[in-house]
Design an enzyme around this catalytic site. Structure first.
Site, PDB file in Angstrom:
ATOM      1  N   GLU A 247     -28.712  97.906   1.146  1.00  0.00           N
ATOM      2  CA  GLU A 247     -28.530  96.726   1.980  1.00  0.00           C
ATOM      3  C   GLU A 247     -28.349  95.511   1.082  1.00  0.00           C
ATOM      4  O   GLU A 247     -29.254  94.743   0.853  1.00  0.00           O
ATOM      5  CB  GLU A 247     -29.725  96.508   2.928  1.00  0.00           C
ATOM      6  CG  GLU A 247     -29.739  97.419   4.144  1.00  0.00           C
ATOM      7  CD  GLU A 247     -30.413  98.755   3.871  1.00  0.00           C
ATOM      8  OE1 GLU A 247     -30.901  98.941   2.728  1.00  0.00           O
ATOM      9  OE2 GLU A 247     -30.445  99.610   4.768  1.00  0.00           O
ATOM     10  N   SER A 248     -27.143  95.389   0.499  1.00  0.00           N
ATOM     11  CA  SER A 248     -26.691  94.212  -0.248  1.00  0.00           C
ATOM     12  C   SER A 248     -26.960  94.289  -1.753  1.00  0.00           C
ATOM     13  O   SER A 248     -26.700  95.317  -2.360  1.00  0.00           O
ATOM     14  CB  SER A 248     -27.176  92.914   0.388  1.00  0.00           C
ATOM     15  OG  SER A 248     -26.606  92.762   1.673  1.00  0.00           O
TER      16      SER A 248
ATOM     17  N   CYS B  93     -29.570  92.681   3.900  1.00  0.00           N
ATOM     18  CA  CYS B  93     -29.092  92.591   5.279  1.00  0.00           C
ATOM     19  C   CYS B  93     -29.820  93.639   6.114  1.00  0.00           C
ATOM     20  O   CYS B  93     -30.878  94.127   5.729  1.00  0.00           O
ATOM     21  CB  CYS B  93     -27.578  92.793   5.327  1.00  0.00           C
ATOM     22  SG  CYS B  93     -27.021  94.326   4.564  1.00  0.00           S
TER      23      CYS B  93
ATOM     24  N   SER C  83     -19.718  97.170   0.016  1.00  0.00           N
ATOM     25  CA  SER C  83     -20.381  96.184  -0.833  1.00  0.00           C
ATOM     26  C   SER C  83     -19.756  96.179  -2.212  1.00  0.00           C
ATOM     27  O   SER C  83     -19.302  97.221  -2.712  1.00  0.00           O
ATOM     28  CB  SER C  83     -21.878  96.489  -0.969  1.00  0.00           C
ATOM     29  OG  SER C  83     -22.577  96.221   0.223  1.00  0.00           O
TER      30      SER C  83
ATOM     31  N   HIS D 238     -19.969  91.552   0.836  1.00  0.00           N
ATOM     32  CA  HIS D 238     -20.553  92.545   1.745  1.00  0.00           C
ATOM     33  C   HIS D 238     -19.818  92.474   3.070  1.00  0.00           C
ATOM     34  O   HIS D 238     -19.582  91.378   3.598  1.00  0.00           O
ATOM     35  CB  HIS D 238     -22.047  92.287   1.939  1.00  0.00           C
ATOM     36  CG  HIS D 238     -22.802  92.269   0.652  1.00  0.00           C
ATOM     37  ND1 HIS D 238     -23.095  93.423  -0.042  1.00  0.00           N
ATOM     38  CD2 HIS D 238     -23.276  91.248  -0.086  1.00  0.00           C
ATOM     39  CE1 HIS D 238     -23.731  93.112  -1.154  1.00  0.00           C
ATOM     40  NE2 HIS D 238     -23.860  91.794  -1.210  1.00  0.00           N
TER      41      HIS D 238
END
Length: 308
Positions: free
Chosen positions: A55-56, A70, A206, A219
């Site tokens: 997540e990022s 995120c 990403s 992203h």
């Protein structure tokens, strides 16, 4: 549906402390795990270690850490673990940001709850820029005097309602990260960087890129009902962001976007044909930065220009 809108923390420690880059991979795995994410891959430059997350992203410098997450992540937990590691007295600056979300009811906490967690160990101030009922940015910063150097700037371009053709590229099954990057032209936004990117299954993308002490990151959440893409860089710019923003918009073609700029002094400027500003705020923060927030619509009159 996946929440693309991000949370971000940036921590700067005092000179003379051991480098963050000397921390082990196991240490950074544990920090990322505290946020509910994991490290997928990494790329390095002479001054920065960039970790691509589930997540990022995470960027690690000698005296600075930038972490962006995120989804349903609990970034405030990772931030507090870092504070525990270095000690409150070692902090020069801490800035925690949280953008408005598509699905706020699915988050594990709200911004005011994150502030309560932070205030359990720190003394800071919080503010909100933008319309609380529309596009806005929550910010919490350490209430300490900090004097960023002249080139200590950050530009964030947060995009909504991406162009249908670009959304389809990110949503096409089987495309590799390299194929997506080449088809969209993302690597042309800024040249000369070492790139590490990842195509998620079934959708999502990403990218981290580093060169010396510079980074940029992208992203993308292409799901039709919640399309979102973000671009961030610490590339030093003059106050006029028009050229950089135009290059990013050419790739993603959003209908709406927000620009967030941190600078040691002075407001960011943005003038683009066919772009209309409908929110604009500038705050001089006690922690040493001038913060500019602007929200924009694209495809108004081709003769229109907007200033940020």
């Amino acid at each position: 549906m996946f929440e693309g809108s991000e949370k971000k923390v940036e921590i700067v420690v005092r000179p003379g402390l051991p480098s963050f880059r000397d921390k082990s991979r196991k240490f950074w795995d544990e920090i990322v795990d505290a946020a509910g994410a994991c490290i997928l891959s990494e790329v390095h430059s002479s001054a920065c270690d960039a970790y691509l997350l589930s997540e990022s992203s995470l960027f690690v410098f000698d005296q600075r850490v930038v972490m962006i997450t995120c989804g349903k992540t609990t970034l405030v937990s990772a931030a507090l673990n870092l504070v525990d590691e270095v000690g409150k007295a070692s902090l020069q600056s801490l800035i925690y940001q949280r953008k408005n979300e598509y699905f706020p009811d699915q988050q594990h906490s709200q911004f005011h709850e994150d502030v309560l967690f932070l205030e359990g160990k720190l003394n800071g101030r919080s503010l909100c820029l933008g319309d609380p009922n529309s596009h806005h940015m929550h910010v919490y910063h350490l209430n300490e005097k900090f004097f960023p150097v002249a080139n200590d700037t950050t530009t964030e371009i947060l995009m909504y309602d991406l162009g249908e053709d670009i959304r389809q590229i990110f949503s096409t099954p089987g495309l590799t990260a390299e194929q997506i990057r080449l088809k969209t032209g993302m690597s042309e936004i800024l040249g000369g960087f070492s790139i590490d990117d990842w195509a998620f299954d079934p959708v999502g993308y990403s990218l981290n890129a580093v060169k010396d002490d510079l980074y940029y990151t992208i992203h993308v959440t292409p799901e039709e009902s919640a399309t979102y893409a973000s671009f961030e860089t610490n590339l030093p710019t003059e106050r006029d962001l028009s050229d950089l923003v135009a290059r990013v918009l050419t790739v993603f073609r959003p209908q709406k976007f927000d620009v967030v700029g941190f600078r040691p002094e002075g407001a960011c400027q943005l003038r683009l044909p066919g772009v209309e500003s409908y929110q604009r705020e500038i705050r001089d923060l006690e922690c040493g930065y001038s913060l500019t927030f602007g929200a924009y619509r694209v495809n108004v009159s081709a003769d229109s220009k907007s200033a940020m």
